[in-house]
Design a protein around this motif. Structure first.
Motif, PDB file in Angstrom:
ATOM      1  N   PRO A   5      -4.095   5.381  -2.962  1.00  0.00           N
ATOM      2  CA  PRO A   5      -2.793   5.922  -3.368  1.00  0.00           C
ATOM      3  C   PRO A   5      -1.775   4.773  -3.384  1.00  0.00           C
ATOM      4  N   THR A  29      -3.881   4.904  -7.551  1.00  0.00           N
ATOM      5  CA  THR A  29      -3.440   6.169  -8.137  1.00  0.00           C
ATOM      6  C   THR A  29      -1.998   6.447  -7.752  1.00  0.00           C
ATOM      7  N   LYS A  30      -1.295   7.112  -8.646  1.00  0.00           N
ATOM      8  CA  LYS A  30       0.096   7.506  -8.390  1.00  0.00           C
ATOM      9  C   LYS A  30       0.183   9.012  -8.612  1.00  0.00           C
TER      10      LYS A  30
END
Length: 84
Positions: A5, A29-30
């Protein structure tokens, strides 16, 4: 490939960088959506070299290398050359 993340990637960037060197590509990942990939520099160089054609490849291509518009030659006569 390990998923990170964005908050963890920012907070533990050194760890992510070491994981990239040891394990290979790392995915960031966002909000659960894939946003970026961190890859080792050797892989980047290999991918970058493969994506660019060489000069030889460009010159041997069958397709046109640009939109070169050559005007039609006029009907005018050339002047005669005079001796100096």
């Amino acid at each position: 490939m390990r998923h990170w993340p964005v908050q963890d990637a920012k907070a533990r960037f050194s760890e992510m960088l070491e994981a990239c060197a040891a394990e290979g590509a790392q995915l960031v990942t966002k909000r659960g959506v894939e946003a970026a990939v961190l890859i080792p520099v050797e892989e980047w160089k290999r991918l970058n070299a493969r994506s660019r054609p060489t000069l030889k490849d460009l010159l041997l291509q069958d397709e046109a290398r640009g939109d070169l518009i050559i005007p039609v030659r006029g009907k005018g006569r050339r002047r005669a050359v005079t001796a100096l």
